[in-house]
Design a protein around this motif. Structure first.
Motif, PDB file in Angstrom:
ATOM      1  N   GLY A  61       0.819  -1.066   0.038  1.00 32.15           N
ATOM      2  CA  GLY A  61       0.080   0.042  -0.115  1.00 32.15           C
ATOM      3  C   GLY A  61       0.819   1.338  -0.041  1.00 32.15           C
ATOM      4  O   GLY A  61       1.813   1.108  -0.363  1.00 32.15           O
ATOM      5  N   SER A  62       0.228   2.410   0.323  1.00 34.32           N
ATOM      6  CA  SER A  62       0.894   3.662   0.190  1.00 34.32           C
ATOM      7  C   SER A  62       2.195   3.781   0.958  1.00 34.32           C
ATOM      8  O   SER A  62       3.331   4.475   0.346  1.00 34.32           O
ATOM      9  N   MET A  63       2.459   3.089   1.921  1.00 33.49           N
ATOM     10  CA  MET A  63       4.000   3.112   2.764  1.00 33.49           C
ATOM     11  C   MET A  63       5.270   2.652   1.769  1.00 33.49           C
ATOM     12  O   MET A  63       6.025   2.917   2.050  1.00 33.49           O
ATOM     13  N   SER A  72      -0.518   8.523   6.951  1.00 34.49           N
ATOM     14  CA  SER A  72      -1.412   7.585   6.276  1.00 34.49           C
ATOM     15  C   SER A  72      -1.092   6.193   7.078  1.00 34.49           C
ATOM     16  O   SER A  72      -0.328   5.979   7.465  1.00 34.49           O
ATOM     17  N   ASP A  73      -2.365   5.504   7.057  1.00 35.08           N
ATOM     18  CA  ASP A  73      -2.298   4.059   7.629  1.00 35.08           C
ATOM     19  C   ASP A  73      -1.137   3.174   6.909  1.00 35.08           C
ATOM     20  O   ASP A  73      -0.576   3.570   6.064  1.00 35.08           O
ATOM     21  N   MET A  74      -0.754   2.224   7.894  1.00 34.55           N
ATOM     22  CA  MET A  74       0.463   1.347   7.407  1.00 34.55           C
ATOM     23  C   MET A  74      -0.222   0.067   7.076  1.00 34.55           C
ATOM     24  O   MET A  74      -0.838  -0.330   7.963  1.00 34.55           O
ATOM     25  N   ASP A  75       0.005  -0.460   5.952  1.00 30.26           N
ATOM     26  CA  ASP A  75      -0.662  -1.728   5.541  1.00 30.26           C
ATOM     27  C   ASP A  75       0.290  -2.550   5.706  1.00 30.26           C
ATOM     28  O   ASP A  75       1.571  -2.427   4.902  1.00 30.26           O
ATOM     29  N   LEU A  76       0.319  -3.988   6.297  1.00 30.22           N
ATOM     30  CA  LEU A  76       1.380  -4.882   6.484  1.00 30.22           C
ATOM     31  C   LEU A  76       0.702  -6.104   6.064  1.00 30.22           C
ATOM     32  O   LEU A  76      -0.473  -6.243   6.289  1.00 30.22           O
TER      33      LEU A  76
HETATM   34 MG    MG Z   1      -3.385   2.284   2.782  1.00 29.48          MG
END
Ligand code: MG
Ligand code: ATP
Length: 359
Positions: A61-63, A72-76
């Motif tokens: 995702g964005s990170m 922004s959220d961190m998608d892992l």
């Molecule tokens: Mg995201």
């Protein structure tokens, strides 16, 4: 020139200057934010390793794709070691979720029975983490990792993509049209619209179609299938210049105005599917069987809508915009038209173009 096809691009120079010297630097995360998030990731990875030795937690995702905004959220995504005992994602959500709950000050919400089981983590704002932090952990989602890498590769080819995407992310959030749970489109969906526009609509194109370029030595064809999906794409940026170099010199301001023109006046929402991997960038809905408005799932809970159709680059049977409702699409199209109108009204003062982003 300032006029093209009866449309005024008089604001394009001011807009470009604003986007590149003010807007982009003010919305992207600073290095300390990336650092704090990576620290959190490493710590969570240690906990995952306790649940299943050798487990890795990889960002997507964005990170990881170059399109992150501040906070922004961190998608892992959690991947188990190859020799680890196989376990269901739903079970892992519960075991790892409970461990995180015990060992950290994250607030934990476990969704083991979601279509894609995930753990949702949040930390409220504190002096250490002034804006708080939100993080989702999923399991074994190789396709998400690969589509992140595809978006990142596009972002590295031409910086105008990132400028347009960052603007659209802020603008769609302000205008409240970036919410798949409320009938509009995810950030991922908007990024695919921008790539389609830059690779297929613009002539000459700003971006190549990475899923249709192959290396001169044919090396791109190795190990490319995953779970029945062709996940190959051209990722050798050192070799790219011999195959594709853009001759498009439009500024980010001109491209943004033209993006709004295309999606308010030209794209046929009724009959066309946005498809970045295809030859022309669009496919007929009929060809994908997406001309049927929606179908109900067996529990009659989820509606797969085909109002707006955006084909996933790897999961071809998957409409990334399936969450977009009739009202949602009406709102999105209205917003595209409003932005286009504001940006192309020649009498508006240069400061006035900021009105496009304000509610
Ligand atoms: Mg995201
Ligand atoms: P934001 O900063 O708004 O969170 P983002 O770039 O992280 O934006 P998301 O829409 O949150 O974008 O998506 C994160 C990642 O999840 C995408 O890069 C993609 O890998 C995956 N993803 C999200 N939505 C979908 C979808 N509908 N289909 C397939 N993959 C998706």
């Amino acid at each position: 020139s300032l006029w093209r096809d009866g449309v005024s691009y008089a604001h394009a120079p001011d807009l470009t200057h604003y986007l590149e010297s003010t807007f982009v630097p003010s919305v992207v995360p600073q290095p300390d934010e990336y650092h704090a998030k990576d620290q959190a990731r490493q710590y969570l990875e240690k906990l995952a390793d306790q649940v299943s030795p050798g487990a890795k937690l990889l960002p997507f995702g964005s990170m990881a794709n170059g399109f992150a905004l501040k906070n922004s959220d961190m998608d892992l995504c959690c991947f188990l070691a190859k020799d680890a005992p196989v376990r269901e994602p739903s079970e892992l959500v519960e075991i790892l979720g409970r461990l995180i709950e015990q060992e950290t000050n994250f607030y934990v919400k476990m969704l083991p029975r979601a279509r894609i089981p995930i753990i949702k983590l949040t930390i409220p704002p504190s002096t250490d983490v002034p804006m708080g932090m939100a993080c989702d952990i999923g399991f074994e989602n190789r396709l998400a990792l690969e589509n992140t890498r595809l978006l990142l590769t596009y972002a590295m080819i031409d910086s105008r993509l990132r400028t347009l995407v960052l603007f659209l992310k802020v603008w769609t959030k302000r205008r409240k049209i970036n919410n798949p749970y409320r009938g509009t489109l995810s950030s991922y969906g908007y990024v695919l619209l921008v790539i389609q526009f830059l690779a297929h609509v613009k002539q000459p194109p700003v971006l190549p179609n990475l899923q249709r370029l192959s290396s001169p030595d044919g090396s791109a064809a190795e190990e490319t299938m995953f779970d029945g999906h062709d996940i190959s794409f051209f990722d050798d940026l050192d070799a790219l210049p011999s195959l594709f170099q853009t001759t498009n010199t439009e500024t980010s301001g001109e491209l943004l105005i033209d993006f709004f023109r295309y999606f308010s006046k030209e794209f046929n929402f009724t009959h066309q599917v946005v498809s970045i991997r295809s030859d022309k960038g669009v496919l007929p809905k009929l060809q994908k069987g997406w001309h049927v408005d929606f179908e109900f799932d067996p529990e009659l809970t989820v509606r797969d809508q085909h109002k707006l159709c955006v084909e996933d680059p790897f999961q071809l049977d998957y409409n990334v915009a399936r969450t977009v409702t009739r009202d949602g699409l009406y709102t999105i199209r209205g917003e595209f038209m409003r932005a286009f109108r504001i940006l192309t009204t020649p009498t508006r003062s240069p400061e006035g173009i900021g009105a496009v982003i304000n509610s």
